[in-house]
Design an enzyme around this catalytic site. Structure first.
Site, PDB file in Angstrom:
ATOM      1  NE  ARG A  73      59.123  33.081  -0.308  1.00 42.04           N
ATOM      2  CZ  ARG A  73      58.994  34.233   0.558  1.00 42.04           C
ATOM      3  NH1 ARG A  73      59.551  33.971   1.556  1.00 42.04           N
ATOM      4  NH2 ARG A  73      59.498  35.199  -0.179  1.00 42.04           N
ATOM      5  CE  LYS A  95      57.148  46.404  14.339  1.00 44.87           C
ATOM      6  NZ  LYS A  95      56.274  45.088  13.976  1.00 44.87           N
ATOM      7  CE1 TYR A 118      60.146  45.808  12.163  1.00 45.03           C
ATOM      8  CE2 TYR A 118      61.376  46.929  14.119  1.00 45.03           C
ATOM      9  CZ  TYR A 118      60.792  45.729  13.645  1.00 45.03           C
ATOM     10  OH  TYR A 118      60.404  44.768  14.418  1.00 45.03           O
ATOM     11  N   GLY A 178      58.094  32.767  11.031  1.00 43.87           N
ATOM     12  CA  GLY A 178      59.486  33.700  11.652  1.00 43.87           C
ATOM     13  C   GLY A 178      59.787  33.388  13.010  1.00 43.87           C
ATOM     14  CD  GLN A 179      63.668  35.839  17.364  1.00 38.80           C
ATOM     15  OE1 GLN A 179      63.360  36.681  16.962  1.00 38.80           O
ATOM     16  NE2 GLN A 179      64.467  35.398  18.062  1.00 38.80           N
ATOM     17  N   GLY A 204      52.638  34.950   9.707  1.00 39.96           N
ATOM     18  CA  GLY A 204      53.942  34.939  10.023  1.00 39.96           C
ATOM     19  C   GLY A 204      54.380  33.823  10.831  1.00 39.96           C
TER      20      GLY A 204
HETATM   21  C1  AKB Z   1      64.670  44.185  15.286  1.00 46.03           C
HETATM   22  O1  AKB Z   1      65.970  44.319  15.761  1.00 46.03           O
HETATM   23  O2  AKB Z   1      64.372  44.649  14.270  1.00 46.03           O
HETATM   24  C2  AKB Z   1      63.593  43.745  16.084  1.00 46.03           C
HETATM   25  C3  AKB Z   1      62.973  44.651  16.852  1.00 46.03           C
HETATM   26  C4  AKB Z   1      63.579  45.087  18.087  1.00 46.03           C
HETATM   27  O3  AKB Z   1      61.868  45.192  16.564  1.00 46.03           O
HETATM   28  N1  AKB Z   1      64.335  42.644  16.850  1.00 46.03           N
END
Ligand code: AKB
Length: 318
Positions: A36, A145, A141, A11-12, A8
């Site tokens: 990519r 995690k 998400y 990414g940021q 990754g």
């Molecule tokens: C998001 O906002 O999805 C991320 C995080 C806090 O994991 N920046």
């Protein structure tokens, strides 16, 4: 860490962590990867390979060929974006992460996993959220995690693998924009302040979330990965945070530098709901005690730096 694979890397976090690691460990010792092609320093400043984290065979071969001893696994889909396609989010954030973890185990590598404040949910104590507490997230998400936090603990216990990780708050930076997160407003606000002098905020006033400036996040990754394992009680998923604020407070901080800055609101129900399910502020005692977590930037110091850096970027565009 001596030979590091970063997933990754476009990414940021990856776009800044890759050059940071290359500075410390030598450019030739940090292999950046992404799905990519990535133009710029990540692919030009050292070795780079195209890699889909769900391809276990390619992952393992890449680690073996590079003689890696550490995997920094950053590839993932952020919170709000994940809700538009939960199965894809699960595929990348859990299946891809399991594949990466297993490839790291096969090759005797240490493994870094970026958890998040999203690993908590509405039943978690919201203020000064403890390191060990209730974790019942309500978005895909967050579920991913928690799954990976547990799996990393399991791999350490079962296989003796050196797994380590952090619960990142919202990360604020000027090199690459975050894509599809809930805390993204705290990055966009600085860009709009410089470009337009105003910002329309998608998070409601009074909504507190933990945040951190990118230099402190980069330092935290290296500190944790280099920490004496004998001191690590928790290993995975350390709470870390540089500050906690709500939208009016970041706007007030910007006004100290740009008195004419204005903000209004157009609240996005999806991201507002996610923000409300996350902690207001984390207790970071375990990180401080076990490996010396020590963030340097508060809100005003971060604001001054962000506004100066983005102004420079804009000026250089002409
Ligand atoms: C998001 O906002 O999805 C991320 C995080 C806090 O994991 N920046």
């Amino acid at each position: 860490m001596k030979r590091i694979l970063v997933t990754g890397s476009s990414g940021q976090i990856g776009i800044e962590l890759t050059p940071y690691l290359r500075e410390i460990y030598g450019a030739e010792n940090v292999l950046a990867s992404a799905r990519r092609p990535v133009p710029g320093p990540v692919s030009e400043g050292g070795p780079f390979e195209l890699l889909d984290v769900r391809d276990g065979k390619a992952f393992s071969e890449t680690l073996s060929k590079f003689k890696a001893d550490t995997v920094i696994h950053l590839a993932g889909v952020l919170s709000a974006k994940g809700e538009s396609d939960p199965l894809n989010s699960w595929d990348i954030n859990v299946c891809g992460s399991c594949t990466a973890l297993e490839a790291a185990r096969e090759n005797g590598c240490a493994f870094f996993f970026p958890s998040s404040i999203a690993a908590f949910g509405p039943s978690t104590p919201a203020k000064n959220t403890p390191q060990d507490t209730i974790q019942r997230p309500t978005i895909i998400y967050g579920v991913a995690k928690v799954t990976m936090e547990l799996l990393c603990d399991y791999y350490h216990k079962k296989f003796g693998m050196d797994t380590r990780g952090l619960r990142f708050p919202g990360l604020i930076s000027y090199e690459a924009l975050p894509g599809g997160g809930t805390t993204d407003y705290a990055v966009h606000i600085y860009y709009d302040a410089v470009k337009k002098g105003s910002y329309t905020c998608f998070i409601a006033p009074g909504t507190y979330m933990d945040m951190m400036y990118m230099p402190d996040a980069l330092d935290a990754v290296v500190k944790l990965m280099e920490a004496d394992p004998a001191r690590l009680v928790h290993r995975n998923a350390f709470n870390i945070s540089g500050m906690s604020f709500e939208p009016e407070e970041i706007a007030a901080s910007i006004r100290k530098v740009m008195p004419g800055f204005t903000m209004d609101y157009d609240v996005d129900p999806l991201r507002q709901g996610i923000a409300e399910s996350w902690p207001d502020s984390l207790d970071c005692t375990a990180a401080r005690e076990e490996w010396g977590f020590d963030p340097q930037y508060d809100l005003d110091a971060m604001t001054e730096d962000m506004l100066a850096r983005i102004s420079e970027q804009e000026a250089s565009k002409g």
